[in-house]
Design a protein around this motif. Structure first.
Motif, PDB file in Angstrom:
ATOM      1  N   TYR A  29      11.110 -13.286  -1.662  1.00 28.27           N
ATOM      2  CA  TYR A  29      12.860 -13.538  -0.653  1.00 28.27           C
ATOM      3  C   TYR A  29      13.805 -14.381  -0.970  1.00 28.27           C
ATOM      4  O   TYR A  29      13.172 -15.185  -1.678  1.00 28.27           O
ATOM      5  N   ASP A  30      14.728 -14.028  -1.350  1.00 28.27           N
ATOM      6  CA  ASP A  30      16.121 -15.151  -1.518  1.00 28.27           C
ATOM      7  C   ASP A  30      16.635 -16.374  -0.364  1.00 28.27           C
ATOM      8  O   ASP A  30      17.734 -15.549   0.387  1.00 28.27           O
ATOM      9  N   PRO A  31      16.054 -17.101  -0.328  1.00 31.48           N
ATOM     10  CA  PRO A  31      16.940 -17.496   1.164  1.00 31.48           C
ATOM     11  C   PRO A  31      18.288 -17.910   0.776  1.00 31.48           C
ATOM     12  O   PRO A  31      19.234 -18.055  -0.216  1.00 31.48           O
ATOM     13  N   ARG A  43       8.737 -13.972   8.759  1.00 29.85           N
ATOM     14  CA  ARG A  43       9.177 -13.096   9.152  1.00 29.85           C
ATOM     15  C   ARG A  43      10.480 -13.932   9.305  1.00 29.85           C
ATOM     16  O   ARG A  43      11.165 -15.010   9.837  1.00 29.85           O
ATOM     17  N   VAL A  44      11.282 -12.870   8.542  1.00 27.71           N
ATOM     18  CA  VAL A  44      12.690 -14.449   7.738  1.00 27.71           C
ATOM     19  C   VAL A  44      14.067 -13.427   8.678  1.00 27.71           C
ATOM     20  O   VAL A  44      13.897 -11.870   8.684  1.00 27.71           O
ATOM     21  N   ASP A 100      19.508 -19.150   7.478  1.00 22.88           N
ATOM     22  CA  ASP A 100      17.880 -17.701   8.177  1.00 22.88           C
ATOM     23  C   ASP A 100      17.421 -18.660   9.007  1.00 22.88           C
ATOM     24  O   ASP A 100      16.939 -19.706   8.371  1.00 22.88           O
ATOM     25  N   PHE A 135      13.483  -9.630   5.960  1.00 19.94           N
ATOM     26  CA  PHE A 135      12.444  -9.709   5.040  1.00 19.94           C
ATOM     27  C   PHE A 135      11.131 -10.336   6.092  1.00 19.94           C
ATOM     28  O   PHE A 135      11.347 -11.361   7.234  1.00 19.94           O
ATOM     29  N   ASP A 136       9.913  -9.639   5.306  1.00 20.69           N
ATOM     30  CA  ASP A 136       8.700  -9.774   5.960  1.00 20.69           C
ATOM     31  C   ASP A 136       7.901 -10.200   5.358  1.00 20.69           C
ATOM     32  O   ASP A 136       7.379  -9.284   4.206  1.00 20.69           O
ATOM     33  N   GLY A 137       6.676 -11.372   4.702  1.00 16.88           N
ATOM     34  CA  GLY A 137       5.780 -11.545   3.503  1.00 16.88           C
ATOM     35  C   GLY A 137       5.059 -12.344   4.127  1.00 16.88           C
ATOM     36  O   GLY A 137       4.464 -12.932   4.890  1.00 16.88           O
ATOM     37  N   GLN A 189      16.025  -8.972  12.023  1.00 22.31           N
ATOM     38  CA  GLN A 189      14.633  -9.218  10.456  1.00 22.31           C
ATOM     39  C   GLN A 189      15.635  -8.362   9.702  1.00 22.31           C
ATOM     40  O   GLN A 189      15.164  -8.132   8.904  1.00 22.31           O
ATOM     41  N   LEU A 194      12.740 -18.653  10.018  1.00 24.08           N
ATOM     42  CA  LEU A 194      11.614 -18.497   9.157  1.00 24.08           C
ATOM     43  C   LEU A 194      10.369 -18.181  10.597  1.00 24.08           C
ATOM     44  O   LEU A 194      10.422 -19.412  11.169  1.00 24.08           O
TER      45      LEU A 194
END
Length: 101
Positions: free
Chosen positions: A75-77, A36-37, A87, A45-47, A43, A89
């Protein structure tokens, strides 16, 4: 399982995505686990972690206090720049628990 802070971003050549250069702040990060980002407490992004590397070697897991490179498809950090938040994680796994009476 654990949390990590994105400290640097490395672009892969030929549109291969971006690698999040991260520092593990607590627990551990495991390849193949869900992530989870969060950016600024929200939040974004979730991947799933696709690649996990420590010092140019593939790693199954990286423990607290170490640095690693994390690749998450789609996902683009973003690292902290000026007043932009960095970010965070959060690595986790889903477990099915049987109900009891």
């Amino acid at each position: 399982l654990g949390t990590a802070e994105v400290r640097a971003v490395f672009k892969l050549p030929r549109g291969g995505g971006s690698i999040a250069g991260s520092y593990i702040t607590s627990g551990k990060v495991v390849r193949g686990a869900q992530v989870r980002v969060k950016r600024g407490g929200k939040q974004v992004f979730d991947g799933k972690i696709d690649t996990l590397r420590r010092e140019k070697d593939d790693a199954r897991e990286v423990a607290q206090g170490f640095e690693c490179g994390i690749l998450i498809p789609g996902y683009d950090p973003q690292e902290a720049v000026n007043d932009r938040p960095q970010d965070t994680l959060e690595c986790y796994e889903m477990r099915r628990v049987e109900r009891t009476l």
